[in-house]
Write a protein that holds these residues in place. Structure first.
Motif, PDB file in Angstrom:
ATOM      1  N   SER A 255       0.857  -1.192   0.000  1.00  0.00           N
ATOM      2  CA  SER A 255       0.000   0.000   0.000  1.00  0.00           C
ATOM      3  C   SER A 255       0.885   1.231   0.000  1.00  0.00           C
ATOM      4  O   SER A 255       2.061   1.171   0.369  1.00  0.00           O
ATOM      5  N   SER A 256       0.312   2.377  -0.423  1.00  0.00           N
ATOM      6  CA  SER A 256       1.100   3.618  -0.470  1.00  0.00           C
ATOM      7  C   SER A 256       0.212   4.849  -0.324  1.00  0.00           C
ATOM      8  O   SER A 256       0.549   5.917  -0.828  1.00  0.00           O
ATOM      9  N   GLU A 257      -0.881   4.739   0.367  1.00  0.00           N
ATOM     10  CA  GLU A 257      -1.836   5.836   0.470  1.00  0.00           C
ATOM     11  C   GLU A 257      -1.264   6.991   1.281  1.00  0.00           C
ATOM     12  O   GLU A 257      -0.704   6.796   2.364  1.00  0.00           O
ATOM     13  N   ALA A 258      -1.409   8.208   0.749  1.00  0.00           N
ATOM     14  CA  ALA A 258      -1.028   9.451   1.441  1.00  0.00           C
ATOM     15  C   ALA A 258       0.421   9.424   1.930  1.00  0.00           C
ATOM     16  O   ALA A 258       0.733   9.981   2.983  1.00  0.00           O
TER      17      ALA A 258
ATOM     18  N   PRO B  22       5.427  13.228  10.931  1.00  0.00           N
ATOM     19  CA  PRO B  22       5.207  11.847  11.388  1.00  0.00           C
ATOM     20  C   PRO B  22       3.829  11.343  10.993  1.00  0.00           C
ATOM     21  O   PRO B  22       2.850  12.093  10.991  1.00  0.00           O
ATOM     22  N   GLN B  23       3.773  10.052  10.638  1.00  0.00           N
ATOM     23  CA  GLN B  23       2.505   9.419  10.301  1.00  0.00           C
ATOM     24  C   GLN B  23       2.470   8.003  10.871  1.00  0.00           C
ATOM     25  O   GLN B  23       3.488   7.318  10.903  1.00  0.00           O
ATOM     26  N   ARG B  24       1.267   7.585  11.274  1.00  0.00           N
ATOM     27  CA  ARG B  24       1.091   6.185  11.678  1.00  0.00           C
ATOM     28  C   ARG B  24       0.893   5.348  10.420  1.00  0.00           C
ATOM     29  O   ARG B  24       0.074   5.661   9.562  1.00  0.00           O
ATOM     30  N   ILE B  25       1.671   4.266  10.324  1.00  0.00           N
ATOM     31  CA  ILE B  25       1.595   3.361   9.191  1.00  0.00           C
ATOM     32  C   ILE B  25       1.340   1.964   9.742  1.00  0.00           C
ATOM     33  O   ILE B  25       1.997   1.536  10.699  1.00  0.00           O
ATOM     34  N   ALA B  26       0.381   1.264   9.145  1.00  0.00           N
ATOM     35  CA  ALA B  26       0.002  -0.038   9.686  1.00  0.00           C
ATOM     36  C   ALA B  26      -0.308  -1.022   8.573  1.00  0.00           C
ATOM     37  O   ALA B  26      -0.742  -0.649   7.479  1.00  0.00           O
ATOM     38  N   THR B  27      -0.085  -2.301   8.866  1.00  0.00           N
ATOM     39  CA  THR B  27      -0.477  -3.400   8.000  1.00  0.00           C
ATOM     40  C   THR B  27      -0.716  -4.601   8.895  1.00  0.00           C
ATOM     41  O   THR B  27      -0.701  -4.490  10.119  1.00  0.00           O
ATOM     42  N   THR B  28      -0.923  -5.761   8.290  1.00  0.00           N
ATOM     43  CA  THR B  28      -1.117  -6.984   9.063  1.00  0.00           C
ATOM     44  C   THR B  28      -0.235  -8.092   8.511  1.00  0.00           C
ATOM     45  O   THR B  28       0.218  -8.038   7.356  1.00  0.00           O
ATOM     46  N   ALA B  29      -0.042  -9.110   9.327  1.00  0.00           N
ATOM     47  CA  ALA B  29       0.773 -10.241   8.905  1.00  0.00           C
ATOM     48  C   ALA B  29       0.184 -10.919   7.684  1.00  0.00           C
ATOM     49  O   ALA B  29       0.917 -11.327   6.765  1.00  0.00           O
ATOM     50  N   THR B  30      -1.130 -11.055   7.637  1.00  0.00           N
ATOM     51  CA  THR B  30      -1.744 -11.704   6.471  1.00  0.00           C
ATOM     52  C   THR B  30      -1.656 -10.821   5.232  1.00  0.00           C
ATOM     53  O   THR B  30      -1.503 -11.326   4.114  1.00  0.00           O
TER      54      THR B  30
ATOM     55  N   ALA C 265      10.138  -9.611   5.393  1.00  0.00           N
ATOM     56  CA  ALA C 265      10.681  -8.309   5.784  1.00  0.00           C
ATOM     57  C   ALA C 265       9.646  -7.269   5.390  1.00  0.00           C
ATOM     58  O   ALA C 265       9.100  -7.312   4.280  1.00  0.00           O
ATOM     59  N   VAL C 266       9.357  -6.342   6.295  1.00  0.00           N
ATOM     60  CA  VAL C 266       8.306  -5.356   6.065  1.00  0.00           C
ATOM     61  C   VAL C 266       8.865  -3.967   6.359  1.00  0.00           C
ATOM     62  O   VAL C 266       9.390  -3.715   7.452  1.00  0.00           O
ATOM     63  N   ALA C 267       8.767  -3.078   5.385  1.00  0.00           N
ATOM     64  CA  ALA C 267       9.184  -1.690   5.556  1.00  0.00           C
ATOM     65  C   ALA C 267       7.955  -0.811   5.666  1.00  0.00           C
ATOM     66  O   ALA C 267       7.076  -0.843   4.796  1.00  0.00           O
ATOM     67  N   LEU C 268       7.881  -0.050   6.741  1.00  0.00           N
ATOM     68  CA  LEU C 268       6.873   0.996   6.909  1.00  0.00           C
ATOM     69  C   LEU C 268       7.591   2.309   6.636  1.00  0.00           C
ATOM     70  O   LEU C 268       8.373   2.790   7.461  1.00  0.00           O
ATOM     71  N   PHE C 269       7.367   2.879   5.470  1.00  0.00           N
ATOM     72  CA  PHE C 269       8.117   4.049   5.001  1.00  0.00           C
ATOM     73  C   PHE C 269       7.202   5.255   4.914  1.00  0.00           C
ATOM     74  O   PHE C 269       6.137   5.203   4.308  1.00  0.00           O
ATOM     75  N   ASN C 270       7.635   6.358   5.507  1.00  0.00           N
ATOM     76  CA  ASN C 270       6.855   7.590   5.550  1.00  0.00           C
ATOM     77  C   ASN C 270       7.452   8.607   4.580  1.00  0.00           C
ATOM     78  O   ASN C 270       8.482   9.225   4.862  1.00  0.00           O
ATOM     79  N   GLU C 271       6.798   8.770   3.444  1.00  0.00           N
ATOM     80  CA  GLU C 271       7.269   9.717   2.426  1.00  0.00           C
ATOM     81  C   GLU C 271       7.096  11.168   2.857  1.00  0.00           C
ATOM     82  O   GLU C 271       7.821  12.052   2.395  1.00  0.00           O
ATOM     83  N   SER C 272       6.160  11.447   3.740  1.00  0.00           N
ATOM     84  CA  SER C 272       5.737  12.821   4.011  1.00  0.00           C
ATOM     85  C   SER C 272       6.719  13.560   4.914  1.00  0.00           C
ATOM     86  O   SER C 272       7.676  12.994   5.443  1.00  0.00           O
ATOM     87  N   ASP C 273       6.451  14.848   5.106  1.00  0.00           N
ATOM     88  CA  ASP C 273       7.317  15.718   5.894  1.00  0.00           C
ATOM     89  C   ASP C 273       6.895  15.826   7.341  1.00  0.00           C
ATOM     90  O   ASP C 273       7.393  16.701   8.071  1.00  0.00           O
TER      91      ASP C 273
END
Length: 678
Positions: A333-336, A361-369, A351-359
């Motif tokens: 996913s890559s929303e906002a 802080p943002q909460r980024i979430a996903t699930t194992a499935t 391996a899971v990267a939670l990457f924040n493109e914005s300027d």
């Protein structure tokens, strides 16, 4: 003046232009030519090289990003890098190639048509340097171009028409890796040029990794898997966040083409060169690793600080890059600007990267499935930068700093109960404060595991001189699964603190059901701001909250120029000069604090004349995350366009320039006479 991207990226058109200007003509010798490969069926992949080389992405060093052709690129530097690989443990981590880039040769071949090393830079010759590198248990790489000249302005001898002779020289010198560039290529078909050098390298009988550097112009990922071991997917990177982000976005969609022996190459690492923050460098290293990209250090390690070595030497992150399954991470996913990228690993983990493109802080979430793991009662989650383990019921989430990346590894683990529950900590939103004026902020700690967390406590600390006082509870004796501890704080920056974004630290401590005491630090941030002056004022007279740029820094009252600060000229659009404004290079974003005190924004926008007839860009104005004005795609043929927007009540304004859809090339864009009415 050299326009960005630099001269070495100008490609076929530049090569032809230079030849025409010099009056030279070129015809490839019949003996050097080979027929182009037959076209592939639609959607099919070419066969892999199959020679056992580059079964994991190459790791090593290349001097270009730190030295270009400056005098410090010489034999002493190359030997010094080899020594540091050993003394600092980088060899043990997996770095093995010590590679030369452009400018190692004399401008002319000798009477026999052979390449000659520059005797000033390399007084003992190339073979002596290669022998020294080999004596350290490392491998040696070299550079040339699939054209009549290389890409530096001087134009050193290229390999076009000399493939077999040059390959023989490289093999005799002990070369293990060849980077083959794309300048002065005379319009010869790319597949033909690179296939000829492939055949020449094979004819030597020496195993040499072949790096195709044609900047992604001919989509080498579609045809080069049986030609080279890696291929550049983009133009040259530079040491800026805008460049790194743009290149990352181009490389991410190409995951299907990466496999052992064949790698997408988004160019070298900038870690340690000084143009980005440590957070941004950790992001580059994390994202290059999850993209299974080659890890070629681009900084002068003789001058590197310990933070640089800490990033480059992170074995757990390197293990993601070097995983033998050879998968490139896929975008989930890559929303906002909240990116989730997952990579399947050989042991079945992700391996899971939670990457924040914005300027901010943002909460980024996903699930194992969501990232491809089977349903399970619990999962082991290891933070690859914090080097800590925790158990999650399936949620993977973090408040990620601006331009930051949280990189974890996730297993469906029957022993999940042996790990402490994962606690997600962070700020609920970015906040702004004026110096000397208290700001009310809040933080949260949420239990993502299935077991309770006991004796949970939080503490927030700011920079020296800041006052931070909790105004609600900071302790929870028991934090059940799925529950949140929310704490409010009164934060005051000292009077006179200059406007900027400042880091604070949220420390979370707890005890797991098994009695393990866990302490973790979570970065948070606050922006110290100044309200814009009343009336009409020029934006270039104010301090921005944040600024990212595709090439070089954003400039005040001058064009963007080149990569250095202050190297631009007067802002000029369609022959008209402007004394005030911002010079940027797409993709670019500059954000200012308004505090709800302003009514309107106005500017004259367009492509700066310094790029001649090249470049395209589109301008956008955003207020509090909502686009309130935009142009279409503009070219240098157009005069300045008037762009205005109503920003009443907005807390922030963000000025965005996109590349017009044709890539980051000569997109020097101006916000001339940019003003606010407040």
């Amino acid at each position: 003046m050299r326009s960005s991207p630099p001269f070495r990226n100008r490609g076929v058109a530049a090569g032809l232009a230079c030849v025409l200007l010099s009056g030279l003509a070129y015809a490839a010798p019949a003996s050097a030519a080979s027929p182009p490969p037959a076209p592939l069926a639609r959607g099919a992949q070419a066969p892999a090289m199959g020679d056992g080389l580059a079964l994991t992405p190459p790791m090593g060093f290349n001097n270009w990003n730190s030295t270009h052709c400056r005098p410090e690129f010489n034999e002493a530097m190359v030997k010094g890098i080899a020594d540091i690989f050993v003394s600092k443990g980088l060899k043990e981590v997996g770095y093995e190639y010590v590679n030369l880039d452009d400018c190692w040769a004399l401008p002319q071949r000798d009477a026999d048509g052979k390449l000659v090393a520059d005797p000033v830079r390399f007084p003992n010759g190339i073979k002596a340097v290669a022998d020294y590198v080999h004596s350290k248990g490392l491998k040696f790489g070299i550079y040339t171009s699939a054209g009549t000249k290389t890409c530096d302005r001087i134009g050193f001898p290229g390999g076009l028409g000399h493939e077999y002779s040059d390959a023989r020289q490289f093999a005799d010198w002990g070369v293990d890796y060849l980077k083959y560039d794309n300048c002065f290529n005379q319009g010869v078909d790319a597949k033909k040029r690179y296939t000829t050098m492939r055949d020449a390298l094979r004819a030597t009988g020496r195993p040499i990794v072949f790096s195709i550097c044609e900047w992604g112009e001919n989509k080498p990922w579609e045809w080069a898997s049986d030609v080279g071991h890696l291929w550049r997917t983009t133009g040259d990177i530079n040491d800026s966040w805008g460049s790194t982000l743009a290149i990352m976005k181009k490389n991410l969609p190409l995951h299907a083409y990466a496999k052992p022996g064949n790698w997408n190459d988004p160019d070298m690492l900038e870690v340690g060169n000084g143009g980005m923050t440590d957070t941004e460098y950790r992001t580059q290293f994390s994202m290059w690793s999850i993209m299974a990209a080659p890890l070629l250090i681009g900084s002068d390690l003789r001058k590197a600080d310990e933070k640089t070595f800490e990033i480059l030497g992170n074995r757990e992150v390197v293990a993601v890059d070097q995983d033998p399954l050879g998968r490139q991470g896929e975008v989930i996913s890559s929303e906002a600007g909240r990116w989730v990228v997952a990579k399947e690993m050989a042991d079945g983990s992700r391996a899971v990267a939670l990457f924040n493109e914005s300027d901010r802080p943002q909460r980024i979430a996903t699930t194992a499935t969501d990232v491809g793991l089977p349903q399970a009662r619990g999962y082991r989650m290891r933070d690859l930068w914090q080097h800590t383990d925790a158990a999650t019921a399936g949620t993977v989430a973090a408040t990620v700093p601006a331009h930051g990346t949280v990189l974890v590894r996730l297993w469906a683990d029957r022993d999940w109960k042996s790990y402490p529950p994962a606690l997600e900590a962070g700020q609920t939103d970015a906040w702004f404060t004026e110096a000397g004026v208290p700001a009310e902020v809040s933080t949260t700690v949420t239990n993502l595991g299935r077991q309770k967390a006991e004796s949970v406590s939080v503490d927030l600390t700011g920079p020296a001189g800041w006052t931070v006082v909790a105004t609600s509870r900071t302790v929870s004796e028991v934090l059940p699964a799925g529950r949140t501890l929310r704490t409010t704080w009164r934060v005051t920056a000292p009077a006179g603190t200059r406007p900027d974004v400042y880091g604070l630290t949220l420390t979370v401590a707890h005890r797991s059901p098994g009695g393990v005491r866990v302490v973790r630090e979570q970065p948070v941030s606050a922006g110290v701001v100044v309200l814009p002056p009343p009336g009409v004022s020029f934006l270039s007279d104010s301090s921005w909250l944040s600024a990212t740029n595709g090439w070089g820094p954003v400039e005040k009252d001058f064009s963007v120029g080149e990569a250095a600060s202050g190297d631009g000229g007067p802002l000029t659009i369609g022959g008209t000069r402007y004394t005030k404004g911002l010079g940027v290079h797409a993709p670019s974003a500059v954000e200012y604090y308004l505090g709800g005190e302003c009514f309107s924004f106005s500017a004259k926008v367009g492509l700066d004349d310094e790029t001649g007839a090249r470049g395209t860009a589109a301008f956008e104005v955003w207020a509090d995350g909502r686009r309130v004005a935009a142009t279409g795609v503009l070219t240098n043929a157009l005069p300045a366009q008037h762009l205005s927007a109503v920003v009443a009540g907005a807390e922030t304004i963000r000025l965005v320039v996109t590349d017009g859809g044709d890539g980051m090339s000569y997109d020097h864009a101006d916000w001339a006479d940019a003003t606010l009415d407040c």
